[in-house]
Scaffold this active site. Structure first.
Site, PDB file in Angstrom:
ATOM      1  N   TYR A 132       0.800  -1.230   0.000  1.00 58.54           N
ATOM      2  CA  TYR A 132       0.000   0.000   0.000  1.00 58.54           C
ATOM      3  C   TYR A 132       0.833   1.280   0.000  1.00 58.54           C
ATOM      4  O   TYR A 132       0.260   2.371  -0.047  1.00 58.54           O
ATOM      5  CB  TYR A 132      -0.945  -0.005   1.208  1.00 58.54           C
ATOM      6  CG  TYR A 132      -1.970  -1.120   1.131  1.00 58.54           C
ATOM      7  CD1 TYR A 132      -3.005  -1.066   0.198  1.00 58.54           C
ATOM      8  CD2 TYR A 132      -1.893  -2.236   1.967  1.00 58.54           C
ATOM      9  CE1 TYR A 132      -3.933  -2.089   0.090  1.00 58.54           C
ATOM     10  CE2 TYR A 132      -2.822  -3.272   1.881  1.00 58.54           C
ATOM     11  CZ  TYR A 132      -3.844  -3.185   0.942  1.00 58.54           C
ATOM     12  OH  TYR A 132      -4.757  -4.200   0.837  1.00 58.54           O
TER      13      TYR A 132
ATOM     14  N   HIS B 217      -7.995   1.774  -6.551  1.00 60.68           N
ATOM     15  CA  HIS B 217      -7.327   0.920  -5.557  1.00 60.68           C
ATOM     16  C   HIS B 217      -5.847   1.253  -5.560  1.00 60.68           C
ATOM     17  O   HIS B 217      -5.242   1.346  -6.641  1.00 60.68           O
ATOM     18  CB  HIS B 217      -7.532  -0.561  -5.879  1.00 60.68           C
ATOM     19  CG  HIS B 217      -8.971  -0.937  -5.902  1.00 60.68           C
ATOM     20  ND1 HIS B 217      -9.707  -1.094  -4.742  1.00 60.68           N
ATOM     21  CD2 HIS B 217      -9.830  -1.122  -6.932  1.00 60.68           C
ATOM     22  CE1 HIS B 217     -10.957  -1.380  -5.077  1.00 60.68           C
ATOM     23  NE2 HIS B 217     -11.062  -1.399  -6.390  1.00 60.68           N
TER      24      HIS B 217
HETATM   25  C1  DQA Z   1      -7.681  -1.781  -1.672  1.00 56.87           C
HETATM   26  C2  DQA Z   1      -7.596  -3.227  -2.138  1.00 56.87           C
HETATM   27  C3  DQA Z   1      -8.558  -4.108  -1.363  1.00 56.87           C
HETATM   28  O1  DQA Z   1      -8.482  -5.451  -1.822  1.00 56.87           O
HETATM   29  C4  DQA Z   1      -8.202  -4.091   0.111  1.00 56.87           C
HETATM   30  O2  DQA Z   1      -9.126  -4.856   0.840  1.00 56.87           O
HETATM   31  C5  DQA Z   1      -8.048  -2.715   0.663  1.00 56.87           C
HETATM   32  C6  DQA Z   1      -7.505  -1.653  -0.162  1.00 56.87           C
HETATM   33  C7  DQA Z   1      -6.604  -0.903  -2.331  1.00 56.87           C
HETATM   34  O3  DQA Z   1      -6.732   0.319  -2.268  1.00 56.87           O
HETATM   35  O4  DQA Z   1      -5.626  -1.430  -2.856  1.00 56.87           O
HETATM   36  O5  DQA Z   1      -8.301  -2.494   1.855  1.00 56.87           O
HETATM   37  O6  DQA Z   1      -8.941  -1.261  -2.044  1.00 56.87           O
END
Ligand code: DQA
Length: 144
Positions: free
Chosen positions: A22, A99
């Site tokens: 992330y 995402h």
């Molecule tokens: C997310 C991807 C999702 O699979 C995950 O559950 C998240 C963040 C992303 O921003 O990459 O919490 O949405």
């Protein structure tokens, strides 16, 4: 133009969640980036985050009346919340799905999105820049 950015469950923990997936930014840092990109692009942006699905649905309903475009990252809800799909289905203004991570190259269950067929654009795996791209896309639509 007015854009609502709605972030879902666990995104408040950015900075603490796996940075390899992330990135290193905290949620507060992401939020302030979004506000400064909004200023740069001449968009009135409001950024919200919740860990409560019902609140997220309420905010989508509120956005119906006030926003010219919406950026959604429903996080884990993306993969299973039919309630969020039903709310996204109500929009006539464009919705962009963002995402941070590349959900299409992670676990199988993350590859499915309940909203992917409803959104004007889907951006994944570009980190915070994905949100900027989403704002630029919406600004472009407004000026088209
Ligand atoms: C997310 C991807 C999702 O699979 C995950 O559950 C998240 C963040 C992303 O921003 O990459 O919490 O949405």
């Amino acid at each position: 133009m007015r854009v609502e950015v709605l972030n879902g469950v666990n995104l408040d923990q950015l900075g603490r969640r796996d940075p390899a997936t992330y990135g290193p930014l905290t949620y507060r840092e992401l939020e302030s980036q979004l506000y400064s990109w909004g200023k740069e692009l001449g968009i009135a942006v409001r950024v919200r985050q919740t860990n409560h699905e019902g609140a997220y649905v309420d905010w989508l309903h509120e956005a119906l009346d006030v926003a010219d475009g919406v950026v959604v990252n429903p996080a884990a809800w993306t993969h299973y919340s039919w309630a969020i799909r039903d709310a996204v289905e109500l929009f006539t203004s464009p919705v962009v799905e963002v995402h941070l991570s590349n959900v299409d190259e992670r676990e199988e269950w993350r590859r499915f999105s309940v909203i992917s067929d409803l959104v004007a654009k889907r951006i994944a795996g570009k980190g915070p820049d994905g949100y900027r791209e989403a704002l630029e896309f919406l600004a472009g639509k407004a000026n088209a």
